[in-house]
Design a protein around this motif. Structure first.
Motif, PDB file in Angstrom:
ATOM      1  N   LEU A 249      -1.271  -2.064   7.348  1.00  0.00           N
ATOM      2  CA  LEU A 249      -0.675  -2.368   6.101  1.00  0.00           C
ATOM      3  C   LEU A 249      -0.117  -0.996   5.656  1.00  0.00           C
ATOM      4  O   LEU A 249       0.494  -0.958   4.593  1.00  0.00           O
ATOM      5  CB  LEU A 249      -1.808  -2.905   5.128  1.00  0.00           C
ATOM      6  CG  LEU A 249      -2.241  -4.051   5.240  1.00  0.00           C
ATOM      7  CD1 LEU A 249      -3.200  -4.522   4.315  1.00  0.00           C
ATOM      8  CD2 LEU A 249      -1.171  -5.157   5.742  1.00  0.00           C
ATOM      9  N   ARG A 250      -0.238   0.235   6.375  1.00  0.00           N
ATOM     10  CA  ARG A 250       0.399   1.520   6.184  1.00  0.00           C
ATOM     11  C   ARG A 250       1.836   1.346   5.655  1.00  0.00           C
ATOM     12  O   ARG A 250       2.674   0.470   6.057  1.00  0.00           O
ATOM     13  CB  ARG A 250       0.230   2.467   6.997  1.00  0.00           C
ATOM     14  CG  ARG A 250       1.254   2.069   8.263  1.00  0.00           C
ATOM     15  CD  ARG A 250       0.895   2.852   9.550  1.00  0.00           C
ATOM     16  NE  ARG A 250       0.818   4.400   9.276  1.00  0.00           N
ATOM     17  CZ  ARG A 250       2.038   5.123   9.704  1.00  0.00           C
ATOM     18  NH1 ARG A 250       2.978   4.617  10.222  1.00  0.00           N
ATOM     19  NH2 ARG A 250       1.869   6.367   9.420  1.00  0.00           N
TER      20      ARG A 250
ATOM     21  N   ARG B 205      -5.289  10.238   7.798  1.00  0.00           N
ATOM     22  CA  ARG B 205      -4.392   9.743   6.330  1.00  0.00           C
ATOM     23  C   ARG B 205      -3.953  10.937   5.825  1.00  0.00           C
ATOM     24  O   ARG B 205      -4.307  11.790   4.935  1.00  0.00           O
ATOM     25  CB  ARG B 205      -5.872   9.575   5.382  1.00  0.00           C
ATOM     26  CG  ARG B 205      -6.915   8.592   5.958  1.00  0.00           C
ATOM     27  CD  ARG B 205      -7.718   8.058   5.007  1.00  0.00           C
ATOM     28  NE  ARG B 205      -6.974   7.403   4.038  1.00  0.00           N
ATOM     29  CZ  ARG B 205      -7.100   7.122   2.780  1.00  0.00           C
ATOM     30  NH1 ARG B 205      -7.915   7.830   2.190  1.00  0.00           N
ATOM     31  NH2 ARG B 205      -6.346   6.172   2.252  1.00  0.00           N
TER      32      ARG B 205
ATOM     33  N   CYS C 217       0.903  -1.184   0.008  1.00  0.00           N
ATOM     34  CA  CYS C 217       0.078   0.042   0.074  1.00  0.00           C
ATOM     35  C   CYS C 217       0.810   1.207   0.003  1.00  0.00           C
ATOM     36  O   CYS C 217       1.943   1.305   0.837  1.00  0.00           O
ATOM     37  CB  CYS C 217      -1.128  -0.103   1.264  1.00  0.00           C
ATOM     38  SG  CYS C 217      -2.143   1.358   1.013  1.00  0.00           S
TER      39      CYS C 217
ATOM     40  N   CYS D 177      -2.113   5.348   6.231  1.00  0.00           N
ATOM     41  CA  CYS D 177      -3.010   5.542   7.246  1.00  0.00           C
ATOM     42  C   CYS D 177      -2.739   5.334   8.633  1.00  0.00           C
ATOM     43  O   CYS D 177      -2.110   4.206   9.015  1.00  0.00           O
ATOM     44  CB  CYS D 177      -4.244   4.819   6.879  1.00  0.00           C
ATOM     45  SG  CYS D 177      -4.738   5.051   5.190  1.00  0.00           S
TER      46      CYS D 177
ATOM     47  N   GLY E 228      -4.445  -3.304  -0.822  1.00  0.00           N
ATOM     48  CA  GLY E 228      -4.023  -2.157  -0.601  1.00  0.00           C
ATOM     49  C   GLY E 228      -3.845  -1.269  -1.899  1.00  0.00           C
ATOM     50  O   GLY E 228      -4.403  -1.826  -2.850  1.00  0.00           O
TER      51      GLY E 228
ATOM     52  N   TYR F 278      -3.869   4.353  11.297  1.00  0.00           N
ATOM     53  CA  TYR F 278      -4.827   3.416  11.836  1.00  0.00           C
ATOM     54  C   TYR F 278      -4.554   2.035  11.459  1.00  0.00           C
ATOM     55  O   TYR F 278      -4.873   1.212  11.928  1.00  0.00           O
ATOM     56  CB  TYR F 278      -6.066   3.588  11.962  1.00  0.00           C
ATOM     57  CG  TYR F 278      -6.862   4.196  10.466  1.00  0.00           C
ATOM     58  CD1 TYR F 278      -7.001   3.290   9.575  1.00  0.00           C
ATOM     59  CD2 TYR F 278      -7.182   5.554  10.235  1.00  0.00           C
ATOM     60  CE1 TYR F 278      -7.608   3.644   8.297  1.00  0.00           C
ATOM     61  CE2 TYR F 278      -7.709   6.051   9.028  1.00  0.00           C
ATOM     62  CZ  TYR F 278      -7.563   5.002   8.306  1.00  0.00           C
ATOM     63  OH  TYR F 278      -8.300   5.542   6.839  1.00  0.00           O
ATOM     64  N   CYS F 279      -3.744   1.885  10.216  1.00  0.00           N
ATOM     65  CA  CYS F 279      -3.917   0.554   9.551  1.00  0.00           C
ATOM     66  C   CYS F 279      -2.364  -0.086   9.569  1.00  0.00           C
ATOM     67  O   CYS F 279      -1.410   0.557   9.254  1.00  0.00           O
ATOM     68  CB  CYS F 279      -4.225   0.871   8.026  1.00  0.00           C
ATOM     69  SG  CYS F 279      -4.196  -0.645   6.873  1.00  0.00           S
TER      70      CYS F 279
ATOM     71  N   ALA G 253      -0.397   4.274   0.516  1.00  0.00           N
ATOM     72  CA  ALA G 253      -1.030   5.244   1.623  1.00  0.00           C
ATOM     73  C   ALA G 253      -0.394   4.768   3.142  1.00  0.00           C
ATOM     74  O   ALA G 253       0.363   3.804   3.298  1.00  0.00           O
ATOM     75  CB  ALA G 253      -2.433   5.099   1.647  1.00  0.00           C
TER      76      ALA G 253
HETATM   77 FE1  SF4 Z   1      -3.678   1.232   2.652  1.00  0.00          FE
HETATM   78 FE2  SF4 Z   1      -4.656   0.385   5.060  1.00  0.00          FE
HETATM   79 FE3  SF4 Z   1      -4.910   2.848   4.426  1.00  0.00          FE
HETATM   80 FE4  SF4 Z   1      -6.220   0.860   2.960  1.00  0.00          FE
HETATM   81  S1  SF4 Z   1      -6.496   1.537   5.330  1.00  0.00           S
HETATM   82  S2  SF4 Z   1      -5.411   2.775   2.106  1.00  0.00           S
HETATM   83  S3  SF4 Z   1      -4.872  -0.638   3.121  1.00  0.00           S
HETATM   84  S4  SF4 Z   1      -2.952   2.027   4.724  1.00  0.00           S
END
Ligand code: SF4
Ligand code: 5AD
Length: 364
Positions: A57-58, A158, A48, A52, A94, A54-55, A50
């Motif tokens: 996988l950021r 974000r 991914c 974020c 992602g 909270y996530c 991004a």
């Molecule tokens: Fe990527 Fe997680 Fe954000 Fe979805 S929530 S865009 S998987 S970082």
């Protein structure tokens, strides 16, 4: 139901929720009966771009083992899910260029004609042309949660992203012809009950075909690792505190949001989200009893599923086959008093009132 912010806030804060849940269950019963749609969820890649907060996988989480399934792997799992009886396949990943526009078109071409199952995509924010090309290649539905309607909180959580851009993507998806799913999280650090009331109002205004509402679950590998988990005991919420950060039971609060979403969007498909199942004992059953009508089952092969670590505690079913997985849930649902729907579970809203376009002219 057209409630104003104060009326919604009162219901979110009430000392008791039994009446609210019963009302929502009655509307679910009227519009959807006791049918639940089972969807197969395939997580096809965890890269991914991004970040974020909270996530798990950021982009900034270097500890993640990244994977990406190949189109032929996706095709095999999809065929397996269809053989097991699933009539909707949700392809989620992602937001990642290598698994982006060109790759997804290839995957969709591979899947085309193999069954009449609906294909839902959930792969983040892309230009309108990409959305249009995927729709043309056979995807009929798209999931993109707005996450929170509070624009400042959104940009804080974000980095580099704006709520208006997200809403623009939702409009583009609707314009491209998709059945559109959106939704939000409950209990984000800095989020208030008043924000949740706004989330529900935005949800009603967007008039989506589907809406996922789930509690925020802190992930240890993110900057929000230390944010406090709600205590799980407190229920009622003093109305005068509705402008302060949420610190009550997010599981219960999420159920209230689901029930209110059902009352405010009677036709919308509302999943009992995985996150709710994780954070609340009997969360799925309670969500169905509060108005939800969809369950998504993870069909990602186990060795990849554990790498799709958005938040901790996700279930890790060990069924030998997808058929066994599906049947176990058919039986569970029966025990809870629900039936699995035989249809694909397309939108009940009727296509295509262009609600997202109306929204854009109203907010412009
Ligand atoms: Fe990527 Fe997680 Fe954000 Fe979805 S929530 S865009 S998987 S970082
Ligand atoms: N807790 C709960 N839900 C989360 N999501 C991402 N991180 C978390 C978390 N820590 C949700 C977001 C996103 C979807 C893929 O997962 O709503 O849209």
């Amino acid at each position: 139901m057209n409630w104003n912010k104060r009326e919604i806030t009162e219901r979110l804060c009430a000392g008791d929720s039994a009446g609210l849940f019963a009302e929502a269950a009655a509307v679910r019963e009227r519009e959807h009966g006791r049918e639940v749609h089972l969807r197969a969820l395939l997580e096809f890649g965890n890269h991914c771009r991004a970040d974020c907060l909270y996530c798990g996988l950021r982009r900034g989480n270097r500890a993640v083992d990244r994977f990406a399934l190949m189109p032929d792997q996706i095709r095999e799992i999809a065929a397996d899910a269809v053989r097991a009886g699933f009539r909707t396949l949700v392809l989620q990943s992602g937001e990642e260029a290598a698994q982006g526009p060109g790759f997804i078109v290839r995957v969709l071409h591979d899947l085309r004609g193999s069954s009449d199952a609906a294909i839902t995509l959930s792969a983040g924010e892309w230009p309108s042309a990409a959305y249009a090309s995927w729709f043309a290649a056979g995807a009929g539905r798209y999931l993109l949660k707005f996450e929170t309607s509070n624009a400042a909180l959104y940009s804080r959580l974000r980095p580099g992203r704006r709520l208006q851009e997200r809403l623009g993507c939702l409009r583009a998806l609707r314009k491209a012809g998709y059945q559109v799913g959106t939704g939000f999280m409950v209990g984000l650090p800095g989020q208030t009950i008043a924000d949740l009331a706004e989330d529900l109002i935005l949800l009603q205004r967007l008039d989506p075909d589907m809406a996922g509402i789930g509690p925020f679950i802190p992930h240890p590998g993110t900057p929000l690792a230390g944010s406090r988990r709600a205590d799980g005991k407190r229920r009622g919420y003093p109305l005068e505190q509705s402008a302060r950060t949420i610190d009550c039971d997010t599981g219960e609060l999420t159920l209230r949001c689901v029930a209110l979403a059902r009352l405010m969007n009677p036709l919308c498909h509302l999943p009992a989200t995985t996150a709710l199942g994780v954070s609340l004992l009997h969360g799925w059953q309670k969500a169905l009893d509060a108005g939800a009508n969809v369950i998504m089952l993870d069909v990602t092969p186990r060795r990849y599923r554990r790498l799709y670590d958005i938040y901790p505690g996700r279930p890790d079913p060990q069924d030998d086959t997808l058929e066994a997985l599906r049947h176990r849930h058919v039986r569970l649902l029966r025990d809870w008093g629900y039936e699995v729907a035989a249809t694909r579970g397309d939108s009940l809203r009727g296509m295509p009132p262009r609600a997202f376009e109306h929204t854009s002219t109203r907010t412009a």
